[in-house]
Motif scaffolding. Structure first.
Motif, PDB file in Angstrom:
ATOM      1  N   GLY A   9      64.062   9.721  71.661  1.00  0.00           N
ATOM      2  CA  GLY A   9      63.139   9.870  72.777  1.00  0.00           C
ATOM      3  C   GLY A   9      61.963   8.914  72.749  1.00  0.00           C
ATOM      4  N   VAL A  10      62.162   7.747  72.126  1.00  0.00           N
ATOM      5  CA  VAL A  10      61.112   6.731  72.058  1.00  0.00           C
ATOM      6  C   VAL A  10      61.351   5.725  73.184  1.00  0.00           C
ATOM      7  CG1 VAL A  10      60.101   4.878  70.668  1.00  0.00           C
ATOM      8  CG2 VAL A  10      60.855   7.007  69.564  1.00  0.00           C
ATOM      9  N   SER A  11      60.366   5.546  74.040  1.00  0.00           N
ATOM     10  CA  SER A  11      60.551   4.641  75.168  1.00  0.00           C
ATOM     11  C   SER A  11      60.420   3.183  74.726  1.00  0.00           C
ATOM     12  CB  SER A  11      59.561   4.960  76.292  1.00  0.00           C
ATOM     13  OG  SER A  11      58.252   4.701  75.872  1.00  0.00           O
ATOM     14  N   PHE A  12      61.193   2.335  75.390  1.00  0.00           N
ATOM     15  CA  PHE A  12      61.166   0.897  75.131  1.00  0.00           C
ATOM     16  C   PHE A  12      61.746   0.188  76.349  1.00  0.00           C
ATOM     17  CE2 PHE A  12      65.369   2.211  73.959  1.00  0.00           C
ATOM     18  CZ  PHE A  12      66.203   1.127  74.225  1.00  0.00           C
ATOM     19  N   ASP A  13      61.546  -1.097  76.410  1.00  0.00           N
ATOM     20  CA  ASP A  13      62.019  -1.918  77.516  1.00  0.00           C
ATOM     21  C   ASP A  13      63.425  -2.425  77.204  1.00  0.00           C
ATOM     22  OD1 ASP A  13      62.567  -3.949  79.357  1.00  0.00           O
ATOM     23  OD2 ASP A  13      60.495  -4.654  79.400  1.00  0.00           O
TER      24      ASP A  13
END
Length: 120
Positions: free
Chosen positions: A104-108
């Protein structure tokens, strides 16, 4: 647990992504730390940077904590992921994307794809 191990344990458990590195994310002090911080920064990952050069107890303590002899060391959701070579391989294979997504870690995603395209 020693004081440094307690501090490390609390830090890796309190933050989604932690990078123990030489220098800071905005001013790395070694090439390996620069590479990992650069990947995370380029991919837009929010992470806590811990400069091991600022604290000798942490510098040695992190090696003991993970039983891993080198720095940088990346932790995601309290789990040790690896050092520079492992993070580089995981980035190029897409495994890092999956690890971040699963936790659940956001990234591009587009930035991650650009890294792979540039290294194909």
């Amino acid at each position: 647990m020693t004081d440094s191990k307690t501090r490390i344990d609390e830090t890796v458990k309190a933050n989604d992504v932690v990078l123990y590195m030489k220098g800071t994310k905005s001013m790395p002090q070694c090439g390996f730390s620069q590479r990992v911080a650069g990947v995370l920064n380029f991919m837009g990952v929010e992470f806590t940077d811990i400069n091991v050069l600022a604290d000798d107890d942490i510098r040695q303590g992190i090696k003991d904590y993970a039983d891993w002899p080198t720095i940088p060391q990346l932790y995601v959701k309290g789990e040790f992921v690896g050092g520079c070579d492992i993070i580089t391989e995981m980035t190029l294979s897409g495994e890092l994307d999956k690890l971040l997504e699963d936790n659940g870690v956001s990234f591009d995603k587009d930035a991650a794809d650009k890294i792979r395209d540039a290294n194909a």
